[in-house]
Design a protein around this motif. Structure first.
Motif, PDB file in Angstrom:
ATOM      1  N   ILE A  94      10.528  -1.528  -3.525  1.00 19.84           N
ATOM      2  CA  ILE A  94       9.947  -0.736  -2.551  1.00 19.84           C
ATOM      3  C   ILE A  94       8.563  -1.253  -2.262  1.00 19.84           C
ATOM      4  CG2 ILE A  94       9.143   1.682  -2.417  1.00 19.84           C
ATOM      5  CD1 ILE A  94      11.070   2.424  -4.941  1.00 19.84           C
ATOM      6  N   ALA A  95       8.286  -1.167  -1.059  1.00 24.51           N
ATOM      7  CA  ALA A  95       6.862  -1.484  -0.534  1.00 24.51           C
ATOM      8  C   ALA A  95       6.414  -0.918   0.692  1.00 24.51           C
ATOM      9  CB  ALA A  95       6.865  -2.971  -0.445  1.00 24.51           C
ATOM     10  N   SER A  96       5.141  -0.901   1.191  1.00 23.07           N
ATOM     11  CA  SER A  96       4.742  -0.470   2.381  1.00 23.07           C
ATOM     12  C   SER A  96       5.392  -1.306   3.266  1.00 23.07           C
ATOM     13  CB  SER A  96       3.323  -0.333   2.630  1.00 23.07           C
ATOM     14  OG  SER A  96       2.848  -1.687   2.410  1.00 23.07           O
ATOM     15  N   GLU A  97       5.597  -0.940   4.864  1.00 22.08           N
ATOM     16  CA  GLU A  97       6.084  -1.697   5.765  1.00 22.08           C
ATOM     17  C   GLU A  97       5.136  -2.983   6.058  1.00 22.08           C
ATOM     18  OE1 GLU A  97       8.851  -1.177   7.257  1.00 22.08           O
ATOM     19  OE2 GLU A  97       8.514  -2.750   8.547  1.00 22.08           O
ATOM     20  N   ALA A  98       3.844  -2.622   6.004  1.00 17.21           N
ATOM     21  CA  ALA A  98       2.972  -3.937   6.020  1.00 17.21           C
ATOM     22  C   ALA A  98       3.008  -4.952   5.273  1.00 17.21           C
ATOM     23  CB  ALA A  98       1.450  -3.061   5.974  1.00 17.21           C
ATOM     24  N   THR A  99       3.302  -4.475   3.778  1.00 16.74           N
ATOM     25  CA  THR A  99       3.510  -5.507   2.672  1.00 16.74           C
ATOM     26  C   THR A  99       4.809  -6.298   3.066  1.00 16.74           C
ATOM     27  OG1 THR A  99       2.462  -4.312   0.963  1.00 16.74           O
ATOM     28  CG2 THR A  99       4.143  -5.789   0.184  1.00 16.74           C
ATOM     29  N   LYS A 100       5.976  -5.680   3.334  1.00 15.53           N
ATOM     30  CA  LYS A 100       7.126  -6.439   3.952  1.00 15.53           C
ATOM     31  C   LYS A 100       6.838  -7.459   4.840  1.00 15.53           C
ATOM     32  CE  LYS A 100      11.881  -6.030   5.034  1.00 15.53           C
ATOM     33  NZ  LYS A 100      13.110  -5.290   5.080  1.00 15.53           N
ATOM     34  N   LYS A 101       6.213  -7.252   5.937  1.00 16.64           N
ATOM     35  CA  LYS A 101       5.845  -7.990   6.836  1.00 16.64           C
ATOM     36  C   LYS A 101       4.781  -9.142   6.250  1.00 16.64           C
ATOM     37  CE  LYS A 101       5.777  -5.086  10.783  1.00 16.64           C
ATOM     38  NZ  LYS A 101       5.281  -3.857  11.339  1.00 16.64           N
ATOM     39  N   LEU A 102       4.161  -8.881   5.771  1.00 18.88           N
ATOM     40  CA  LEU A 102       3.206  -9.811   4.888  1.00 18.88           C
ATOM     41  C   LEU A 102       3.731 -10.765   4.094  1.00 18.88           C
ATOM     42  CD1 LEU A 102       0.137  -7.577   4.640  1.00 18.88           C
ATOM     43  CD2 LEU A 102       0.035  -9.624   6.078  1.00 18.88           C
ATOM     44  N   GLU A 103       4.840 -10.346   3.326  1.00 14.45           N
ATOM     45  CA  GLU A 103       5.554 -11.182   2.636  1.00 14.45           C
ATOM     46  C   GLU A 103       6.442 -12.223   3.395  1.00 14.45           C
ATOM     47  OE1 GLU A 103       7.654  -9.582  -0.680  1.00 14.45           O
ATOM     48  OE2 GLU A 103       5.938  -8.214  -1.297  1.00 14.45           O
ATOM     49  N   ALA A 104       6.970 -11.417   4.444  1.00  9.33           N
ATOM     50  CA  ALA A 104       7.835 -12.323   5.477  1.00  9.33           C
ATOM     51  C   ALA A 104       6.910 -13.680   5.811  1.00  9.33           C
ATOM     52  CB  ALA A 104       8.561 -11.605   6.405  1.00  9.33           C
ATOM     53  N   GLN A 105       5.752 -13.036   6.286  1.00  8.80           N
ATOM     54  CA  GLN A 105       4.926 -14.067   7.017  1.00  8.80           C
ATOM     55  C   GLN A 105       4.375 -15.123   6.073  1.00  8.80           C
ATOM     56  OE1 GLN A 105       1.897 -11.999   9.227  1.00  8.80           O
ATOM     57  NE2 GLN A 105       0.936 -14.013  10.123  1.00  8.80           N
ATOM     58  N   PHE A 106       3.858 -14.800   4.818  1.00  8.06           N
ATOM     59  CA  PHE A 106       3.072 -15.617   4.097  1.00  8.06           C
ATOM     60  C   PHE A 106       3.516 -16.083   2.836  1.00  8.06           C
ATOM     61  CE2 PHE A 106      -0.397 -13.043   6.498  1.00  8.06           C
ATOM     62  CZ  PHE A 106      -0.846 -14.086   7.307  1.00  8.06           C
ATOM     63  N   THR A 107       4.483 -15.729   2.077  1.00  9.75           N
ATOM     64  CA  THR A 107       4.890 -15.955   0.727  1.00  9.75           C
ATOM     65  C   THR A 107       5.600 -17.250   0.643  1.00  9.75           C
ATOM     66  OG1 THR A 107       5.443 -13.726   0.195  1.00  9.75           O
ATOM     67  CG2 THR A 107       6.181 -15.374  -1.250  1.00  9.75           C
TER      68      THR A 107
ATOM     69  N   ASP B 268       6.200   4.633   5.319  1.00  9.39           N
ATOM     70  CA  ASP B 268       4.922   4.794   5.936  1.00  9.39           C
ATOM     71  C   ASP B 268       3.608   5.080   4.854  1.00  9.39           C
ATOM     72  OD1 ASP B 268       5.391   3.660   8.236  1.00  9.39           O
ATOM     73  OD2 ASP B 268       6.027   5.415   9.146  1.00  9.39           O
ATOM     74  N   THR B 269       3.796   6.441   4.475  1.00 14.11           N
ATOM     75  CA  THR B 269       2.663   6.919   3.696  1.00 14.11           C
ATOM     76  C   THR B 269       3.312   7.272   2.346  1.00 14.11           C
ATOM     77  OG1 THR B 269       3.330   9.060   4.545  1.00 14.11           O
ATOM     78  CG2 THR B 269       1.361   8.046   5.602  1.00 14.11           C
ATOM     79  N   ALA B 270       4.431   7.756   1.988  1.00 16.61           N
ATOM     80  CA  ALA B 270       4.762   8.129   0.813  1.00 16.61           C
ATOM     81  C   ALA B 270       6.434   7.946   0.482  1.00 16.61           C
ATOM     82  CB  ALA B 270       4.443   9.591   0.274  1.00 16.61           C
ATOM     83  N   TYR B 271       6.702   7.662  -0.718  1.00 20.42           N
ATOM     84  CA  TYR B 271       8.248   7.594  -1.132  1.00 20.42           C
ATOM     85  C   TYR B 271       8.042   8.339  -2.404  1.00 20.42           C
ATOM     86  CZ  TYR B 271      12.699   5.536  -2.422  1.00 20.42           C
ATOM     87  OH  TYR B 271      13.776   5.262  -2.693  1.00 20.42           O
TER      88      TYR B 271
ATOM     89  N   VAL C 283       4.939   6.897  -4.861  1.00 20.87           N
ATOM     90  CA  VAL C 283       4.602   5.763  -4.217  1.00 20.87           C
ATOM     91  C   VAL C 283       3.881   6.074  -2.970  1.00 20.87           C
ATOM     92  CG1 VAL C 283       5.253   3.348  -3.726  1.00 20.87           C
ATOM     93  CG2 VAL C 283       6.685   4.755  -4.938  1.00 20.87           C
ATOM     94  N   GLU C 284       2.582   5.793  -2.957  1.00 24.17           N
ATOM     95  CA  GLU C 284       1.720   6.312  -1.792  1.00 24.17           C
ATOM     96  C   GLU C 284       0.748   5.225  -1.329  1.00 24.17           C
ATOM     97  OE1 GLU C 284      -0.461   9.357  -3.501  1.00 24.17           O
ATOM     98  OE2 GLU C 284       1.150  10.827  -3.802  1.00 24.17           O
ATOM     99  N   PHE C 285       0.669   5.205  -0.153  1.00 25.76           N
ATOM    100  CA  PHE C 285      -0.276   4.251   0.724  1.00 25.76           C
ATOM    101  C   PHE C 285      -1.384   5.166   1.102  1.00 25.76           C
ATOM    102  CE2 PHE C 285      -1.912   2.918   4.865  1.00 25.76           C
ATOM    103  CZ  PHE C 285      -2.218   1.708   4.514  1.00 25.76           C
ATOM    104  N   HIS C 286      -2.633   4.897   0.592  1.00 23.41           N
ATOM    105  CA  HIS C 286      -3.901   5.422   0.998  1.00 23.41           C
ATOM    106  C   HIS C 286      -4.709   4.973   1.981  1.00 23.41           C
ATOM    107  CE1 HIS C 286      -3.731   8.705  -2.185  1.00 23.41           C
ATOM    108  NE2 HIS C 286      -2.758   7.979  -2.660  1.00 23.41           N
ATOM    109  N   GLY C 287      -4.465   3.948   2.282  1.00 20.76           N
ATOM    110  CA  GLY C 287      -5.443   3.157   3.580  1.00 20.76           C
ATOM    111  C   GLY C 287      -5.497   1.606   2.876  1.00 20.76           C
ATOM    112  N   ARG C 288      -6.071   0.948   3.870  1.00 17.82           N
ATOM    113  CA  ARG C 288      -5.979  -0.663   3.658  1.00 17.82           C
ATOM    114  C   ARG C 288      -7.141  -0.857   2.503  1.00 17.82           C
ATOM    115  NH1 ARG C 288      -5.966  -3.333   9.570  1.00 17.82           N
ATOM    116  NH2 ARG C 288      -7.754  -2.217  10.033  1.00 17.82           N
ATOM    117  N   ALA C 289      -6.860  -1.779   1.715  1.00 15.43           N
ATOM    118  CA  ALA C 289      -8.135  -2.140   0.847  1.00 15.43           C
ATOM    119  C   ALA C 289      -7.949  -3.627   0.499  1.00 15.43           C
ATOM    120  CB  ALA C 289      -7.539  -1.293  -0.448  1.00 15.43           C
ATOM    121  N   HIS C 290      -7.274  -3.844  -0.698  1.00  9.31           N
ATOM    122  CA  HIS C 290      -7.207  -5.409  -1.137  1.00  9.31           C
ATOM    123  C   HIS C 290      -6.485  -6.192  -0.091  1.00  9.31           C
ATOM    124  CE1 HIS C 290      -6.402  -8.614  -3.901  1.00  9.31           C
ATOM    125  NE2 HIS C 290      -5.258  -8.355  -3.914  1.00  9.31           N
TER     126      HIS C 290
END
Ligand SMILES: [Zn+2]
Length: 383
Positions: free
Chosen positions: A138-151, A222-225, A236-243
């Motif tokens: 489980i991850a945010s949509e943004a995290t999945k995209k970033l893993e695909a792009q950068f890992t 998007d915001t909660a699972y 599992v919650e997304f509260h905004g961009r941070a790290h």
């Protein structure tokens, strides 16, 4: 250790790592910590598992040549949720074995990647290999995209002798080179044993990750699972961009624990992929949850909100001062010179400075703060 040895090592750092040499200096301060782990007779388990609340555990990552993140472990009525997956599949396998031996035989059904960074997601494959298609990552949509792009791309740089690794990602060939040079001149048997162990760990990471293919999250939101279990609820919650752009936290209201990844942690924050102007507000939003314990991605388990607010204030102060410097047209190097650790209020309040200093001397602490300043400086332009 004599002065000569320190300056020689730093010289080698500059030589081998170029501009990344400063991070070597920083790593040198953690030397005592990993030396302790690598002492013959020290525990071989990669994690130290502690209970945080009933059915909730904190797996503290012991220092290694290539960092692993901590994990939070929530034991549900029939299965287990683990937060974060470490730097390599074998570290995940090691934690799975420890969970079975020390906590429960129940299977891990849920794995949460709090964010895309290598030391939190490269172990996904270890969980998938152990638990197959029943496992949800489980991850945010943004995290999945970033893993695909950068890992994969960032890992390649970190293993390539001519690569340019992303900050915080180890440049394994360069670290090996330094360790081998040190070994060639080491005289004390204890120091030799530590260096040999460090070389062994770096070589084994390099071998394991050579043909690595990232395993991406399988469930995004998007915001909660929310998982409602007889034992407790897990949000599992997304509260905004941070790290990063996609940090999520895992909050258990009944057990009053929140796992935060690197959004809130017990070491200096890392800002190279961050949103420094949004991060403090995101922490404010997480702080409103009703919890007693914070299980961060690195450093110790925290009680209460004092440390998270110190970290919030540190990021805010750093960002305000860097932004003011930029507005006044001052170059990065000048801003860094004007911001000594002693001049940063947030480091002086509530023992936060001592916590994040982690054995660094004055020069290493300034180097670490300089790295934070540099990343804020860059991110203010980029984000
Ligand atoms: Zn991390």
């Amino acid at each position: 250790m004599c002065r000569h040895a320190v300056s020689r090592r730093d010289f080698l750092g500059q030589l081998v790592l170029g501009p990344a040499g400063a991070s070597l200096l920083e790593r040198a301060s953690h030397r005592a910590a990993w030396a302790q782990t690598m002492t013959p007779g020290a525990p071989t388990d990669l994690f130290e598992i502690r209970s945080a609340a009933e059915g909730v555990y904190f797996a503290f990552a012991r220092p290694q040549a290539v960092t692993n993140c901590n994990a939070a472990i929530f034991v549900n009525s029939a299965d287990v949720l683990v937060v974060d997956a470490h730097s390599k599949p074998s570290a995940a396998a090691a934690l799975i074995a420890q969970i079975r031996k020390q906590i429960t035989p129940k299977p891990v059904r849920y794995l949460v990647d709090t964010h895309f960074h290598w030391d939190h997601s490269q172990g996904n494959a270890g969980y998938r290999d152990a638990f197959g298609k029943d496992l949800k990552i489980i991850a945010s949509e943004a995290t999945k995209k970033l893993e695909a792009q950068f890992t994969a791309a960032r890992l390649r740089e970190s293993l390539d002798p001519h690569g340019h690794p992303f900050p915080s990602q180890p440049h394994v060939p360069a670290l090996l080179e330094v360790a081998r040079q040190q070994l060639s001149t080491a005289t004390r048997p204890e120091e030799k044993a530590q260096l040999e162990e460090r070389i062994r760990q770096l070589e084994s990471f390099s071998r394991e990750m050579q043909n690595f293919e990232p395993v991406l999250p399988t469930v995004t939101f998007d915001t909660a699972y929310v998982i409602r279990d007889k034992a407790h609820d897990l949000h599992v919650e997304f509260h905004g961009r941070a790290h990063t752009a996609g940090d999520v936290v895992v909050f258990c209201p009944q057990k009053r624990v929140v796992a935060t990844g690197d959004m809130v942690l017990g070491t200096l924050p890392f800002l190279a992929d961050s949103y420094p102007k949004e991060w403090p507000r995101t922490i404010d939003s997480v702080a409103k949850l009703d919890f007693d314990y914070v299980a961060g991605g690195h450093g110790d388990l925290q009680h209460g909100r004092q440390r998270m607010m110190s970290q919030r204030n540190y990021i805010e102060e750093l960002t305000e001062r860097v932004e003011a410097g930029k507005r006044a047209g001052r170059p990065l190097s000048e801003i860094q010179k004007s911001m000594t650790p002693a001049s940063i209020q947030a480091l002086r309040a509530d023992g936060y400075g001592e916590l994040v200093r982690a054995g660094r001397d004055e020069a290493a602490m300034q180097a670490a703060v300089n790295t934070n300043i540099e990343h804020v400086f860059r991110r203010l332009a980029e984000s």
